[in-house]
Enzyme design. Structure first.
Site, mmCIF file in Angstrom:
data_model
loop_
_atom_site.group_PDB
_atom_site.id
_atom_site.type_symbol
_atom_site.label_atom_id
_atom_site.label_comp_id
_atom_site.label_asym_id
_atom_site.label_seq_id
_atom_site.Cartn_x
_atom_site.Cartn_y
_atom_site.Cartn_z
ATOM 1 N N GLU A 26 52.067 45.503 42.051
ATOM 2 C CA GLU A 26 51.549 46.799 42.489
ATOM 3 C C GLU A 26 52.616 47.640 43.187
ATOM 4 O O GLU A 26 52.298 48.623 43.855
ATOM 5 C CB GLU A 26 50.338 46.594 43.405
ATOM 6 C CG GLU A 26 49.152 46.009 42.662
ATOM 7 C CD GLU A 26 47.918 45.805 43.528
ATOM 8 O OE1 GLU A 26 48.012 45.903 44.778
ATOM 9 O OE2 GLU A 26 46.850 45.547 42.949
ATOM 10 N N GLU A 83 38.220 41.931 47.259
ATOM 11 C CA GLU A 83 39.439 42.479 47.849
ATOM 12 C C GLU A 83 40.610 42.360 46.879
ATOM 13 O O GLU A 83 41.357 43.308 46.685
ATOM 14 C CB GLU A 83 39.754 41.770 49.167
ATOM 15 C CG GLU A 83 41.026 42.230 49.836
ATOM 16 C CD GLU A 83 41.003 43.695 50.255
ATOM 17 O OE1 GLU A 83 42.097 44.280 50.345
ATOM 18 O OE2 GLU A 83 39.923 44.257 50.491
ATOM 19 N N TYR A 86 43.723 38.164 41.033
ATOM 20 C CA TYR A 86 45.050 38.076 40.423
ATOM 21 C C TYR A 86 45.083 36.917 39.441
ATOM 22 O O TYR A 86 44.554 35.840 39.725
ATOM 23 C CB TYR A 86 46.125 37.853 41.495
ATOM 24 C CG TYR A 86 47.507 37.650 40.935
ATOM 25 C CD1 TYR A 86 48.251 38.727 40.472
ATOM 26 C CD2 TYR A 86 48.068 36.383 40.861
ATOM 27 C CE1 TYR A 86 49.531 38.540 39.950
ATOM 28 C CE2 TYR A 86 49.337 36.191 40.344
ATOM 29 C CZ TYR A 86 50.059 37.277 39.890
ATOM 30 O OH TYR A 86 51.316 37.095 39.371
ATOM 31 N N GLY A 93 44.948 37.946 29.651
ATOM 32 C CA GLY A 93 44.455 38.071 28.280
ATOM 33 C C GLY A 93 43.806 36.803 27.749
ATOM 34 O O GLY A 93 43.357 36.774 26.604
ATOM 35 N N TYR A 131 37.702 46.007 33.212
ATOM 36 C CA TYR A 131 36.514 46.300 34.016
ATOM 37 C C TYR A 131 35.488 47.098 33.219
ATOM 38 O O TYR A 131 34.287 46.836 33.290
ATOM 39 C CB TYR A 131 36.895 47.049 35.294
ATOM 40 C CG TYR A 131 37.839 46.277 36.197
ATOM 41 C CD1 TYR A 131 37.830 44.883 36.243
ATOM 42 C CD2 TYR A 131 38.746 46.935 37.003
ATOM 43 C CE1 TYR A 131 38.693 44.177 37.063
ATOM 44 C CE2 TYR A 131 39.611 46.242 37.835
ATOM 45 C CZ TYR A 131 39.576 44.868 37.859
ATOM 46 O OH TYR A 131 40.431 44.177 38.679
#
Length: 158
Positions: A26, A83, A86, A93, A131
């Site tokens: 990130e 929260e 990962y 995938g 998502y």
């Protein structure tokens, strides 16, 4: 193929490694202040309000999730707030992330939560697509705010 289990204090080092990898992904690796000790205390200490799970493939940790219960005044019910989630790059995938989301959705349903929510960076297209594929929808009318560091301390001091 995958096994998801509740994390224990013995997982603190693995969780810190995943936190650091996520922060680097990130573009925020320099912001990680956590240590093995602070992860162990904050997630597994007597005052912890957070929970964690580890996703393993053939006994090897390949991902983690950290969540806590929030509260909706409008629903007068708890919610589950994710929260962090990962999955290691080599396992993306493979369905590991989806399995962890389902694991958390089941917890939310079992605990009577009215919501299961999380945030995602607007540039993280792979996550956004994942998502949306499970039926999650963005909340475009809300803007998240944050006070931290010196601004938080200054405001608190009055």
């Amino acid at each position: 193929m995958f096994d998801i289990r509740e994390a224990t204090q013995a997982d603190a080092g693995t969780i810190l490694r995943f936190i650091t990898e996520l922060a680097i992904y990130e573009n925020a690796g320099h912001e990680v202040e956590a240590t093995v000790e602070s992860v162990a205390q904050s997630l597994f200490g007597p005052n912890s309000v957070s929970h964690a799970a580890i996703c393993e493939r053939d006994g090897v940790p390949v991902g983690f999730a950290v969540w806590f219960f929030s509260y909706s005044t409008w629903q007068a019910r708890n919610g589950l707030y994710l929260e962090d989630l990962y999955v290691t790059p080599e396992q993306r995938g493979t369905g590991a992330g989806r399995l962890m989301l389902r694991y958390l959705a089941r917890i939310a349903v079992e605990k009577g939560c009215g919501r299961f929510e999380w945030s995602v960076l607007d540039w993280n297209e792979p996550a956004i697509k994942a998502y949306q594929a499970i039926g999650a929808e963005p909340l475009t009318e809300w803007t998240r705010y944050r006070l931290s560091g010196p601004a938080l301390e200054s405001f608190a001091a009055g």
